[in-house]
Enzyme design. Structure first.
Site, PDB file in Angstrom:
ATOM      1  N   CYS A   1       1.690   2.001  -6.636  1.00  0.00           N
ATOM      2  CA  CYS A   1       1.015   1.388  -5.491  1.00  0.00           C
ATOM      3  C   CYS A   1       1.341   2.156  -4.208  1.00  0.00           C
ATOM      4  O   CYS A   1       0.445   2.479  -3.420  1.00  0.00           O
ATOM      5  CB  CYS A   1       1.430  -0.075  -5.366  1.00  0.00           C
ATOM      6  SG  CYS A   1       0.418  -1.030  -4.210  1.00  0.00           S
ATOM      7  N   CYS A   2       2.616   2.486  -4.005  1.00  0.00           N
ATOM      8  CA  CYS A   2       3.000   3.261  -2.828  1.00  0.00           C
ATOM      9  C   CYS A   2       2.359   4.649  -2.852  1.00  0.00           C
ATOM     10  O   CYS A   2       1.962   5.176  -1.806  1.00  0.00           O
ATOM     11  CB  CYS A   2       4.514   3.404  -2.759  1.00  0.00           C
ATOM     12  SG  CYS A   2       5.386   1.946  -2.147  1.00  0.00           S
TER      13      CYS A   2
ATOM     14  N   CYS B   1       5.200  -3.264   3.766  1.00  0.00           N
ATOM     15  CA  CYS B   1       4.100  -4.161   3.426  1.00  0.00           C
ATOM     16  C   CYS B   1       4.604  -5.597   3.309  1.00  0.00           C
ATOM     17  O   CYS B   1       5.742  -5.845   2.881  1.00  0.00           O
ATOM     18  CB  CYS B   1       3.465  -3.721   2.109  1.00  0.00           C
ATOM     19  SG  CYS B   1       2.610  -2.126   2.203  1.00  0.00           S
TER      20      CYS B   1
ATOM     21  N   CYS C   1       6.013  -6.725  -0.031  1.00  0.00           N
ATOM     22  CA  CYS C   1       7.203  -6.066  -0.571  1.00  0.00           C
ATOM     23  C   CYS C   1       8.385  -6.069   0.390  1.00  0.00           C
ATOM     24  O   CYS C   1       9.322  -5.289   0.218  1.00  0.00           O
ATOM     25  CB  CYS C   1       6.867  -4.619  -0.952  1.00  0.00           C
ATOM     26  SG  CYS C   1       5.493  -4.456  -2.121  1.00  0.00           S
TER      27      CYS C   1
ATOM     28  N   CYS D   1       9.624   4.653  -0.512  1.00  0.00           N
ATOM     29  CA  CYS D   1       8.206   4.620  -0.845  1.00  0.00           C
ATOM     30  C   CYS D   1       7.704   5.961  -1.356  1.00  0.00           C
ATOM     31  O   CYS D   1       6.616   6.052  -1.922  1.00  0.00           O
ATOM     32  CB  CYS D   1       7.379   4.193   0.361  1.00  0.00           C
ATOM     33  SG  CYS D   1       7.577   5.286   1.785  1.00  0.00           S
TER      34      CYS D   1
END
Length: 258
Positions: free
Chosen positions: A146-147, A228, A231, A254
């Site tokens: 995702c990162c 985010c 997270c 990240c």
């Protein structure tokens, strides 16, 4: 939906990025060579230099345009750039998972520093489309992927016009950053300039107070490090400032800085 390379049933393998740009354009060879020479000559001198001196150096020596990356956790770099790196673009990674407060700070930065263009970098896929292609809550199932898709690759693409970038890295932010240089080369040969490496959290807070800077409200609510919303958790007093990042996993970075 076709299952590519062993992803979860019905969804694309998150190790396969969506179609679209994912990398930084190469620099001309003469710029690469000049950047190498600059790091060889000045990295030692700048290692513990004041932030103002590091940015003034970048203004004088960088062989082209430099971007100032802003997470909007604080606006210290924006204020320093206003004084020492005029006309540099500001670069904000809009992951579409940010706290509303973070987006409000970005809007305030754009209004307060009109001499600096704010570039809002986004992922190839909007958030809803990522959920459809890769499955919902990818940040829980594979936070690294995702990162990569929402931070690392958008940053890489957005850095293409620049010969270097300014980061907010601080050595005090944790053991993975304890020996971060003030000046280095990234993997593309661009200058990576970190003027705040010697600053503590207390130094940062004092600069914010002394210069009446825009304040991210969550930093006053137990969030010393803000990513985010999905997270990031608050941390207890005395904990590592980044302890609230990806607290549901073993992830600590990240991927933007290594």
């Amino acid at each position: 939906m076709l299952n590519l390379l062993g992803g979860d049933a019905g969804y694309r393998d998150p190790e396969v990025s969506p179609e679209g740009p994912t990398t930084t354009a190469p620099l001309p060879e003469e710029t690469l060579e000049r950047n190498r020479e600059l790091v060889d000559e000045y990295a030692g001198e700048l290692y513990d230099a004041p932030a103002e001196a590091i940015l003034a150096w970048a203004h004088e020596h960088a062989p082209g345009d430099v971007a100032v990356t802003l997470s909007m956790e604080n606006t210290v770099l924006a204020e320093l750039a206003e004084k020492h790196l005029p006309r540099a673009d500001f670069l904000f990674l809009d992951t579409e998972y940010h706290f509303p407060e973070t987006l409000s700070v970005a809007d305030e930065v754009e209004a307060r520093y009109p001499g600096h263009r704010l570039v809002r970098a986004t992922a190839v896929l909007p958030r809803e489309e990522q959920d459809r292609v890769y499955g919902p809550n990818l940040y829980l199932r594979n936070p690294t992927a995702c990162c990569r898709m929402r931070k690392v690759e958008p940053l890489a693409v957005s850095l293409s016009p620049y010969v270097g970038w300014v980061t907010g890295l601080r050595r005090a932010d944790g053991p993975t950053r304890a020996e971060a240089p003030a000046l280095s080369l990234d993997t593309t040969g661009r200058l990576k300039i970190s003027p705040l490496v010697t600053w503590s959290l207390e130094d940062t807070d004092a600069f914010i107070e002394d210069n009446n800077l825009i304040v991210h409200p969550l930093t006053r609510q137990g969030y010393p490090s803000i990513g985010c919303a999905t997270c990031t958790l608050p941390v207890a007093e005395g904990e590592d400032p980044r302890a609230g990042r990806w607290a549901f996993s073993t992830k600590t970075e990240c991927g933007l800085h290594g």
